[in-house]
Design a protein around this motif. Structure first.
Motif, PDB file in Angstrom:
ATOM      1  N   GLY A 193     -15.340  22.609  27.335  1.00  0.00           N
ATOM      2  CA  GLY A 193     -16.585  22.004  27.807  1.00  0.00           C
ATOM      3  C   GLY A 193     -16.359  21.089  28.988  1.00  0.00           C
ATOM      4  O   GLY A 193     -17.117  21.096  29.963  1.00  0.00           O
ATOM      5  N   LYS A 194     -15.296  20.286  28.935  1.00  0.00           N
ATOM      6  CA  LYS A 194     -14.994  19.379  30.045  1.00  0.00           C
ATOM      7  C   LYS A 194     -14.623  20.152  31.312  1.00  0.00           C
ATOM      8  O   LYS A 194     -15.009  19.767  32.419  1.00  0.00           O
ATOM      9  N   MET A 195     -13.893  21.238  31.156  1.00  0.00           N
ATOM     10  CA  MET A 195     -13.538  22.060  32.319  1.00  0.00           C
ATOM     11  C   MET A 195     -14.778  22.671  32.959  1.00  0.00           C
ATOM     12  O   MET A 195     -14.906  22.718  34.187  1.00  0.00           O
ATOM     13  N   SER A 196     -15.701  23.129  32.123  1.00  0.00           N
ATOM     14  CA  SER A 196     -16.944  23.699  32.641  1.00  0.00           C
ATOM     15  C   SER A 196     -17.777  22.634  33.352  1.00  0.00           C
ATOM     16  O   SER A 196     -18.403  22.893  34.378  1.00  0.00           O
ATOM     17  N   LEU A 197     -17.755  21.418  32.797  1.00  0.00           N
ATOM     18  CA  LEU A 197     -18.471  20.307  33.428  1.00  0.00           C
ATOM     19  C   LEU A 197     -17.831  19.954  34.766  1.00  0.00           C
ATOM     20  O   LEU A 197     -18.526  19.676  35.752  1.00  0.00           O
ATOM     21  N   MET A 198     -16.507  19.978  34.826  1.00  0.00           N
ATOM     22  CA  MET A 198     -15.790  19.715  36.071  1.00  0.00           C
ATOM     23  C   MET A 198     -16.217  20.700  37.164  1.00  0.00           C
ATOM     24  O   MET A 198     -16.380  20.340  38.330  1.00  0.00           O
ATOM     25  N   GLY A 199     -16.396  21.957  36.756  1.00  0.00           N
ATOM     26  CA  GLY A 199     -16.808  22.987  37.716  1.00  0.00           C
ATOM     27  C   GLY A 199     -18.297  23.020  37.964  1.00  0.00           C
ATOM     28  O   GLY A 199     -18.788  23.882  38.690  1.00  0.00           O
ATOM     29  N   GLN A 200     -19.024  22.088  37.321  1.00  0.00           N
ATOM     30  CA  GLN A 200     -20.479  21.971  37.451  1.00  0.00           C
ATOM     31  C   GLN A 200     -21.213  23.246  37.021  1.00  0.00           C
ATOM     32  O   GLN A 200     -22.239  23.617  37.587  1.00  0.00           O
ATOM     33  N   HIS A 201     -20.663  23.899  36.000  1.00  0.00           N
ATOM     34  CA  HIS A 201     -21.336  25.057  35.419  1.00  0.00           C
ATOM     35  C   HIS A 201     -22.351  24.625  34.363  1.00  0.00           C
ATOM     36  O   HIS A 201     -23.220  25.409  33.980  1.00  0.00           O
ATOM     37  N   ILE A 202     -22.199  23.403  33.866  1.00  0.00           N
ATOM     38  CA  ILE A 202     -23.159  22.808  32.951  1.00  0.00           C
ATOM     39  C   ILE A 202     -23.504  21.410  33.459  1.00  0.00           C
ATOM     40  O   ILE A 202     -22.782  20.842  34.288  1.00  0.00           O
ATOM     41  N   ASP A 203     -24.606  20.865  32.976  1.00  0.00           N
ATOM     42  CA  ASP A 203     -25.046  19.542  33.449  1.00  0.00           C
ATOM     43  C   ASP A 203     -24.373  18.407  32.687  1.00  0.00           C
ATOM     44  O   ASP A 203     -24.043  17.373  33.269  1.00  0.00           O
ATOM     45  N   TYR A 204     -24.185  18.599  31.377  1.00  0.00           N
ATOM     46  CA  TYR A 204     -23.590  17.553  30.541  1.00  0.00           C
ATOM     47  C   TYR A 204     -22.661  18.204  29.518  1.00  0.00           C
ATOM     48  O   TYR A 204     -22.779  19.398  29.221  1.00  0.00           O
ATOM     49  N   ALA A 205     -21.773  17.397  28.966  1.00  0.00           N
ATOM     50  CA  ALA A 205     -20.973  17.822  27.819  1.00  0.00           C
ATOM     51  C   ALA A 205     -21.138  16.767  26.735  1.00  0.00           C
ATOM     52  O   ALA A 205     -21.205  15.572  27.033  1.00  0.00           O
ATOM     53  N   ILE A 206     -21.241  17.224  25.499  1.00  0.00           N
ATOM     54  CA  ILE A 206     -21.282  16.297  24.371  1.00  0.00           C
ATOM     55  C   ILE A 206     -19.951  16.427  23.642  1.00  0.00           C
ATOM     56  O   ILE A 206     -19.646  17.460  23.035  1.00  0.00           O
ATOM     57  N   ILE A 207     -19.145  15.386  23.752  1.00  0.00           N
ATOM     58  CA  ILE A 207     -17.815  15.383  23.154  1.00  0.00           C
ATOM     59  C   ILE A 207     -17.749  14.194  22.192  1.00  0.00           C
ATOM     60  O   ILE A 207     -18.773  13.735  21.711  1.00  0.00           O
ATOM     61  N   THR A 208     -16.583  13.680  21.908  1.00  0.00           N
ATOM     62  CA  THR A 208     -16.480  12.460  21.121  1.00  0.00           C
ATOM     63  C   THR A 208     -15.804  11.388  21.960  1.00  0.00           C
ATOM     64  O   THR A 208     -15.179  11.681  22.983  1.00  0.00           O
ATOM     65  N   GLN A 209     -15.918  10.167  21.517  1.00  0.00           N
ATOM     66  CA  GLN A 209     -15.364   9.056  22.294  1.00  0.00           C
ATOM     67  C   GLN A 209     -13.880   9.254  22.601  1.00  0.00           C
ATOM     68  O   GLN A 209     -13.434   9.039  23.728  1.00  0.00           O
ATOM     69  N   SER A 210     -13.107   9.678  21.628  1.00  0.00           N
ATOM     70  CA  SER A 210     -11.663   9.816  21.835  1.00  0.00           C
ATOM     71  C   SER A 210     -11.311  10.950  22.787  1.00  0.00           C
ATOM     72  O   SER A 210     -10.194  11.014  23.296  1.00  0.00           O
ATOM     73  N   GLU A 211     -12.256  11.867  23.017  1.00  0.00           N
ATOM     74  CA  GLU A 211     -12.003  12.988  23.913  1.00  0.00           C
ATOM     75  C   GLU A 211     -12.284  12.641  25.376  1.00  0.00           C
ATOM     76  O   GLU A 211     -12.076  13.465  26.260  1.00  0.00           O
ATOM     77  N   ALA A 212     -12.747  11.425  25.628  1.00  0.00           N
ATOM     78  CA  ALA A 212     -13.021  10.997  27.004  1.00  0.00           C
ATOM     79  C   ALA A 212     -12.324   9.665  27.254  1.00  0.00           C
ATOM     80  O   ALA A 212     -12.970   8.642  27.480  1.00  0.00           O
ATOM     81  N   PRO A 213     -10.987   9.662  27.226  1.00  0.00           N
ATOM     82  CA  PRO A 213     -10.258   8.388  27.293  1.00  0.00           C
ATOM     83  C   PRO A 213     -10.264   7.715  28.649  1.00  0.00           C
ATOM     84  O   PRO A 213      -9.877   6.564  28.768  1.00  0.00           O
ATOM     85  N   ASP A 214     -10.696   8.411  29.681  1.00  0.00           N
ATOM     86  CA  ASP A 214     -10.568   7.861  31.034  1.00  0.00           C
ATOM     87  C   ASP A 214     -11.877   7.343  31.629  1.00  0.00           C
ATOM     88  O   ASP A 214     -11.953   7.058  32.812  1.00  0.00           O
ATOM     89  N   LEU A 215     -12.907   7.198  30.831  1.00  0.00           N
ATOM     90  CA  LEU A 215     -14.214   6.797  31.370  1.00  0.00           C
ATOM     91  C   LEU A 215     -14.199   5.421  32.020  1.00  0.00           C
ATOM     92  O   LEU A 215     -14.972   5.155  32.937  1.00  0.00           O
ATOM     93  N   GLU A 216     -13.339   4.539  31.546  1.00  0.00           N
ATOM     94  CA  GLU A 216     -13.303   3.187  32.097  1.00  0.00           C
ATOM     95  C   GLU A 216     -12.483   3.110  33.392  1.00  0.00           C
ATOM     96  O   GLU A 216     -12.485   2.089  34.073  1.00  0.00           O
ATOM     97  N   SER A 217     -11.816   4.189  33.734  1.00  0.00           N
ATOM     98  CA  SER A 217     -10.982   4.194  34.941  1.00  0.00           C
ATOM     99  C   SER A 217     -11.821   4.474  36.189  1.00  0.00           C
ATOM    100  O   SER A 217     -12.694   5.356  36.172  1.00  0.00           O
ATOM    101  N   PRO A 218     -11.570   3.762  37.284  1.00  0.00           N
ATOM    102  CA  PRO A 218     -12.303   4.020  38.538  1.00  0.00           C
ATOM    103  C   PRO A 218     -12.076   5.429  39.073  1.00  0.00           C
ATOM    104  O   PRO A 218     -12.893   5.936  39.839  1.00  0.00           O
TER     105      PRO A 218
END
Length: 322
Positions: A193-218
């Motif tokens: 899902g994250k790879m598809s989001l990176m390629g902008q094939h989808i608008d959003y991904a619904i994952i879990t908090q632990s699966e997005a560890p880099d959100l606080e990084s610039p």
């Protein structure tokens, strides 16, 4: 002659018991333990399992070996079925992902039932998170998403880890509460899902908090839209409660084995898992999971899931409509 046959029979029985006892006593040192993951590599379940396994080997003994096997597909059903049909000897275990594990058999025919597995321990309680690609032109807050979908039903797509999984249920909750319609896109795991989001094939991904560890990084490629939790755990991401929307969904992950797993093996695994989760070296290695760690013994987890089934019942007709 009869006495001779009886004596020989007794010897065979005793020998068989000795061999069986010897094999049993060898656990977990005589061959690798498989831990089966029902999602593709790169997602939160896969990453957590691989980190845990390294430390679990040490707690189980110097000769214990653990291999992680990925069997993605059908929202975790393939993996659950594989474990359920395995010999209950402690050498085949599986990661159990709730709510999918208990929810799928509630709305469709599955090749396993929750009762086919013996739960050993819960590891985490990980809230759902909606993310978008940084720099994308899609609405960047939940209120704007709801407004867009109210005006143009189905105009925004949401990737999730499979029908009946946490992300999908979060989306169903949002649609029911706000009377809107989105376009859900199932994947075989959060990594896809994250790879598809990176390629902008989808608008959003619904994952879990632990699966997005880099959100606080610039330098993060993603931004957080909303965390389905009552407590803010990410500085830059509001909770659904902050947005005035009462949606709280979470992915519980733990370990189980085939029904009939011997009590002593279950107990040894449970103790070892509890020790790992207190190990400072593990907590450092699994720092992305630390905020959502939530150990629960297997029996207590089974009782907890009985209550969760009732909470999921209102979503059965919603998922059958799709």
């Amino acid at each position: 002659m009869k006495k001779s046959k009886l004596a020989m029979g007794a010897i065979i029985v005793v020998a068989g018991m000795a061999i069986s006892s010897g094999v049993w006593a060898a656990w977990p040192n005589d061959k690798p333990i498989e831990i089966v993951v029902g999602f593709a590599p790169g997602g939160g379940t896969d990453t957590m399992t691989r980190t845990l396994s390294r430390f679990l080997e040490k707690k189980l003994g110097n000769e214990a070996r653990i291999v992680v096997i990925n069997k993605p597909g059908a929202g975790g059903e393939l993996a659950a079925t594989y474990v359920a049909r395995s010999k209950p000897d402690g050498y085949t275990l599986g990661m159990v992902n709730v709510p999918g594990f208990i929810f799928m058999p509630m709305y469709r025919e599955t090749t396993y039932q929750p009762e086919d597995l013996s739960l050993i321990a819960r590891l985490v309680d990980d809230p759902s998170l909606i993310i978008a690609k940084k720099g994308s032109s899609v609405p960047a807050d939940l209120s704007s998403i709801i407004k867009r979908l109210s005006e143009a039903p189905g105009s925004l797509s949401f990737g999730h880890a499979g029908d009946g999984t946490t992300g999908h249920i979060a989306l169903l909750q949002l649609e029911k509460l706000k009377k809107i319609k989105s376009t859900p896109i199932p994947f075989k795991g959060a990594g896809e899902g994250k790879m598809s989001l990176m390629g902008q094939h989808i608008d959003y991904a619904i994952i879990t908090q632990s699966e997005a560890p880099d959100l606080e990084s610039p330098t993060s490629e993603f931004i957080g839209i909303a965390l389905a939790s009552k407590k803010r755990k990410l500085k830059s991401t509001p909770t659904t409660l902050d947005e005035g929307i009462n949606i709280f969904t979470s992915s519980e992950r733990g370990i189980g084995g085939p029904k009939g797993l011997p009590g002593d093996i279950n107990a040894k695994l449970q103790t070892a898992i509890a020790e790992v989760m207190q190990d400072p070296e593990y907590l450092q290695a699994a720092k992305n999971d630390v905020p959502v760690l939530s150990f629960m013994p297997g029996k207590e987890w089974e009782d907890h899931l009985s209550k969760s089934r009732k909470e999921l019942e209102p979503f059965i007709p919603l998922i059958k409509k799709k």
